[in-house]
Design an enzyme around this catalytic site. Structure first.
Site, PDB file in Angstrom:
ATOM      1  N   LYS A   1      27.271  26.338  16.783  1.00 20.59           N
ATOM      2  CA  LYS A   1      28.615  26.639  17.281  1.00 20.59           C
ATOM      3  C   LYS A   1      29.706  26.653  16.217  1.00 20.59           C
ATOM      4  CE  LYS A   1      27.495  24.938  21.930  1.00 20.59           C
ATOM      5  NZ  LYS A   1      27.667  23.852  22.908  1.00 20.59           N
TER       6      LYS A   1
ATOM      7  N   SER B   1      23.023  23.876  19.508  1.00 20.73           N
ATOM      8  CA  SER B   1      24.499  23.841  19.487  1.00 20.73           C
ATOM      9  C   SER B   1      25.093  23.602  18.103  1.00 20.73           C
ATOM     10  CB  SER B   1      25.015  22.769  20.455  1.00 20.73           C
ATOM     11  OG  SER B   1      24.841  23.186  21.786  1.00 20.73           O
TER      12      SER B   1
ATOM     13  N   TYR C   1      30.862  15.936  21.633  1.00 22.82           N
ATOM     14  CA  TYR C   1      31.066  15.971  23.085  1.00 22.82           C
ATOM     15  C   TYR C   1      31.784  14.714  23.556  1.00 22.82           C
ATOM     16  CZ  TYR C   1      27.631  19.692  22.563  1.00 22.82           C
ATOM     17  OH  TYR C   1      26.969  20.813  22.169  1.00 22.82           O
TER      18      TYR C   1
ATOM     19  N   TYR D   1      24.490  34.411  22.410  1.00 20.66           N
ATOM     20  CA  TYR D   1      24.542  32.956  22.293  1.00 20.66           C
ATOM     21  C   TYR D   1      23.134  32.366  22.360  1.00 20.66           C
ATOM     22  CZ  TYR D   1      25.370  28.101  23.588  1.00 20.66           C
ATOM     23  OH  TYR D   1      25.343  26.721  23.641  1.00 20.66           O
TER      24      TYR D   1
ATOM     25  N   VAL E   1      21.028  20.039  21.142  1.00 19.75           N
ATOM     26  CA  VAL E   1      20.004  19.469  22.028  1.00 19.75           C
ATOM     27  C   VAL E   1      18.602  19.656  21.465  1.00 19.75           C
ATOM     28  CG1 VAL E   1      21.396  19.701  24.103  1.00 19.75           C
ATOM     29  CG2 VAL E   1      19.899  21.584  23.403  1.00 19.75           C
TER      30      VAL E   1
END
Length: 605
Positions: free
Chosen positions: A63, A60, A237, A185, A255
């Protein structure tokens, strides 16, 4: 720095809480206790500890970089039509949209990231992903590659992300095949990086989008600012609030065990440790970032000092005059009224706070001012608001009769050019303070009974002040030895380093002696006017000219050639001695004036 990074690594390495992500089989198989910290400064210096060259997948952390590329491809407005920038308050892989806007809440959760991946331009699916891979590589400073095993593992088990993709398509957020967008992705998350790669990617964000090692501009400064803003509020998050409170850096976790954090203008930080907490963030990574932020005082809301004015020095032209030798009547006027012209030297970064205090200080002192140069040569970064505030100041003071000039040869204030007309509120732009100071003096003289023009006094050779005190016969004999020559404005009379070429008496006009400054430009040492002389030292000692002599105006000179000077030594040594005594007194007065002017500016120009 190396010791600090090593110490933080040692403090955090024994924490074995948390576990690697297991919903992607390949991630569950990584060594759980691998641990690395890497810090890269905004000018490219790298410090690391632990497994800094161990490869792992970016996950991630990809992103914000895909979001930046989408912004570049579609523009902020085009991206905002499909992705919001609000914290979600939900898990990163939640299958949901904002109930009001029906858009993904931000680009850091999976729904927003898949949407960002769908917005990348390209000829076909392969080309669109290749653009993403190359884009990441520009930030990392080397060519990055996909871990095919991790990609296959994600593609085989990524049902939830596919569900998000089909939800996005059903709401019209995606206008492409959702399987293609989700597959892209998966591939971007499977790109392999090291902790050092991530530190350089973070340092590139800290450096306004420019890779500090390669110098390549990976993203524009404006897009970098937007990406960092979203990272601040959404990058960690559900732990974003705690992160901003305790670490205080724009950040993004993955992650795979990585975390990147950025202090704009200063440093990029990366940590890798696969053991995750309940929020999906690296346990050791969070702890290491907290400790580094505390020890290095990296929190972006940490104020090291109150904003200070950018004014380094301020003084009137009566206190520090120009190097133009003026007649006594002009000196008297400037002594009485020189406080009406004031020079301001600025330094440091000229951002909002410094510009505001600078403008406020000048406004408070401007009531009696008629002219003021602002020297910005020592200024570093200049913000757009600072340019606007100083430009407004120039117009406002012009309206009440005060002229503002700039000493800004490198156009740090992004001015379009010099204002030269009397009614031009911009005022002139100078290359150094000395010429700006002379401009101020001319304005004061014009307003208070002096003259704004150079003195137009003229002499004959016979009545030149160098002959003062000599008998009439001696004057006549010396006059016959001199030849009168005229030089046009700008002509070089004597080059720096040239051999002696004569003893020069200025009969009319002005001569400028110059030197080469450390900035690579030519500056005035002294301006000499009618009744003064130069060339004495080379003639007496036989040394080359130490400074260039150039006609500042059309100038008429009486010149005693080296040959006639030497002949005078043999035929009339007493007459030569009398002349030299008179010239020596004048020469030392000129040197003393130049030294005093330089000393008053701290050796500067």
């Amino acid at each position: 720095m190396a010791r600090i990074v090593d110490d933080v690594h040692r403090r955090c390495r024994d924490d074995r809480s948390g576990r690697p992500a297991d919903y992607i089989p390949e991630l569950a198989a990584v060594p759980p206790d691998s641990f690395a910290i890497c810090l890269a400064t905004a000018d490219g210096r790298i410090y690391g500890a632990g497994d800094v060259r161990t490869g792992f997948t970016i996950q991630s952390i990809s992103k914000p970089f895909t979001y930046a590329l989408a912004l570049a491809d579609r523009g902020p407005g085009g991206v905002a039509e499909r992705i919001d920038v609000e914290p979600s308050g939900e898990p990163f892989n939640e299958i949901s949209l904002d109930p009001v806007t029906a858009r993904p809440r931000n680009p850091m959760i999976n729904a927003g990231a898949i949407t960002a991946a769908s917005l990348i331009d390209g000829r076909d699916s392969a080309d669109r992903f290749e653009r993403i891979r190359r884009y990441y590589s520009r930030f990392a400073g080397r060519e990055l590659a996909v871990d095919e095993a991790v990609y296959a593992s994600e593609a085989r088990t990524g049902y939830r992300n596919r569900a998000i993709g089909y939800m996005l398509r059903s709401f019209g957020i995606l206008d492409v095949d959702p399987d293609e967008a989700v597959d892209r992705y998966f591939r971007q998350c499977s790109i392999t990086v090291t902790c050092q790669d991530l530190a350089l990617m973070a340092a590139s964000l800290a450096n306004n989008g420019r890779n500090p090692v390669t110098g390549e501009q990976a993203a524009s400064a404006a897009l970098t600012e937007q990406v960092l803003s979203v990272m601040t509020t959404c990058g960690m998050y559900n732990a974003a609030g705690d992160w901003v409170t305790t670490v205080g850096l724009p950040a993004k976790s993955g992650v795979g065990g990585g975390i990147v954090a950025v202090l704009p203008g200063q440093v990029g930080l990366a940590v890798y440790s696969p053991r995750l907490d309940d929020h999906g963030n690296s346990v050791r990574g969070v702890a290491a970032c907290r400790e580094l932020s505390r020890q290095l005082e990296l929190h972006f809301l940490h104020v090291t000092r109150a904003a200070r004015a950018a004014i380094r020095a301020a003084y009137s032209v009566a206190e520090v005059p120009s190097r133009l030798r003026r007649p006594s009547e002009e000196i008297a006027v400037l002594a009485q009224h020189g406080h009406r012209a004031r020079v301001y030297e600025l330094h440091g970064d000229l951002l909002f706070a410094g510009a505001e205090r600078t403008v406020r200080t000048i406004e408070e002192q401007a009531a009696e001012l008629e002219a003021l140069p602002i020297d910005v040569r020592r200024v570093g970064e200049v913000s757009a608001i600072a340019v606007r505030m100083i430009d407004d100041l120039r117009h406002e003071l012009f309206a009440v009769g005060a002229r503002v000039a700039l000493v800004d040869p490198d156009a740090r204030l992004r001015h379009p050019g010099s204002g030269i007309e009397p009614d031009d509120p911009r005022g002139p732009v100078f290359i150094d303070r000395d010429t700006a100071t002379e401009w101020c003096e001319n304005i004061v003289l014009a307003n208070h009974g002096g003259t704004a023009e150079p003195a137009r006094t003229s002499f004959t050779t016979r009545n030149h002040p160098a002959f003062a005190g000599l008998a009439d016969d001696d004057r006549s004999r010396l006059t016959d030895e001199f030849q009168v020559r005229t030089f046009p404005r700008g002509a070089v009379i004597a080059e720096r380093g040239s051999p002696r070429s004569g003893l020069y008496l200025i009969l009319e006009g002005r001569v400028r002696l110059t030197f080469d400054g450390a900035d690579g430009r030519t500056h005035r040492l002294l301006s000499l006017s009618a009744g003064m002389s130069f060339g004495e030292i080379p003639m007496l000692v036989g040394t080359p000219f130490g400074n260039e002599a150039r006609a500042e105006t059309v100038v008429r000179l009486a010149v005693l050639s080296p040959e006639r000077f030497d002949r005078l030594t043999a035929r009339a040594p007493g007459l030569k001695l009398a002349l030299l005594e008179q010239l020596a007194a004048e020469a030392f007065a000129q040197i003393d004036a130049a030294v005093r002017a330089i000393a008053a500016r701290g050796g500067d120009y």
